[in-house]
Write an enzyme that holds these catalytic residues in place. Structure first.
Site, PDB file in Angstrom:
ATOM      1  NE  ARG A   1     -24.285   5.567  70.638  1.00 18.62           N
ATOM      2  CZ  ARG A   1     -25.257   4.717  70.935  1.00 18.62           C
ATOM      3  NH1 ARG A   1     -25.560   4.480  72.206  1.00 18.62           N
ATOM      4  NH2 ARG A   1     -25.937   4.125  69.985  1.00 18.62           N
TER       5      ARG A   1
ATOM      6  CB  CYS B   1     -31.787   6.671  73.820  1.00 20.22           C
ATOM      7  SG  CYS B   1     -32.844   5.207  73.974  1.00 20.22           S
TER       8      CYS B   1
END
Length: 283
Positions: free
Chosen positions: A180, A238
């Site tokens: 990611r 995050c």
């Protein structure tokens, strides 16, 4: 004070003169929008069996506000958060231990919020529920009302602009999975990639195969390899400010204070004017 507690030490503390308030924060991220996977039901898991005396806390409703411009898990309304904590029996003079199903992310979010809002004694059960070897119960307790009133700290919290600045002047860690960060996949948020200047630091590398945190010295060496040293200003983000709290917890175990960008990538990527980097390098 250590930010985590072992199951053995918790069992001993529960029989002591000032036993901790126990908060069950079981939660699980649904991996993809269109996966068809039913949402995880933390309350059902709690009612099927929890630590004796533990009170269930809903991460989505009590540890965050509704998703929106501030991300998928923005800060909760502090009046609502305080009311939820008092209903759970949280008081300033009693220690608190939070746990989840073993991943540690949700428990860390509760730990961070309570610490940021002024509670002096909060720890996470290392390894979560799977580490507990004692009995479980199904009855739902009715604790006496607590007296905890949230008083947010002056430090420890980043917004988008502060996170961008920290990526240039300090160390900004991206706690998501490497793919990611690199922009190879993005199963949840609208844009793939990372905040320019951020360093890839998957939070899963802070724990062993049993889900327990690595020793403090091992964590210090890990973060040193990522550019963090004593005196560094460190921030973490995050996807939505949950797994990043786990990274802040790991840094605390290592003796390294860090700040949390709660909006995280879900907020950052919602604004098309914000820059996005891809690939393995911070850029």
């Amino acid at each position: 004070m250590n930010a985590i507690i072992s199951a053995a030490d918790l069992a001993s503390g529960l029989t002591g003169p000032n036993p901790p308030v126990l908060l069950d924060v079981r939660w699980q991220l649904t991996a993809a929008k269109a996966s068809g996977e039913p949402p995880f039901d933390g309350r059902a898991a709690y009612e099927a069996g929890h630590l004796p005396g533990a009170v269930y806390v809903d991460l989505d409703r009590e540890l965050a506000s509704a998703p929106g411009a501030g991300g998928r898990h923005p800060l909760p309304d502090l009046a609502c958060f305080g009311a939820a904590m008092r209903r759970a029996g949280v008081s300033s003079r009693r220690p608190v231990v939070v746990y989840d199903g073993g991943q540690g992310w949700a428990a860390a979010r509760a730990w961070w919020l309570l610490r940021w809002t002024g509670h002096p004694d909060v720890r996470v059960l290392d390894g979560g529920l799977p580490a507990w070897e004692g009995p479980l119960e199904k009855s739902v307790p009715a604790p006496a009302e607590g007296d905890f009133t949230p008083e947010p700290g002056a430090a420890g919290l980043l917004d988008a602009d502060a996170a961008a600045a920290l990526a240039r002047s300090g160390v900004l860690l991206d706690a998501r999975a490497g793919e990611r960060y690199r922009g190879e996949v993005e199963p949840i948020d609208p844009v793939a990639g990372h905040i320019p200047g951020a360093v890839s630091a998957p939070t899963t590398q802070n724990v062993g195969a049993d889900g327990r945190f690595l020793p403090a010295e091992t964590l210090r060496e890990r973060f040193k390899g990522l550019g963090v040293s004593e005196g560094s200003r460190v921030g973490v983000y995050c996807g939505s400010g949950v797994s990043a709290a786990h990274q802040v917890l790991a840094l605390a175990i290592a003796g390294l204070p860090a700040e949390l960008y709660v909006g995280s990538w879900s907020e950052w990527s919602s604004d098309p004017d914000r820059p996005v980097a891809v690939g393995p390098d911070p850029q």
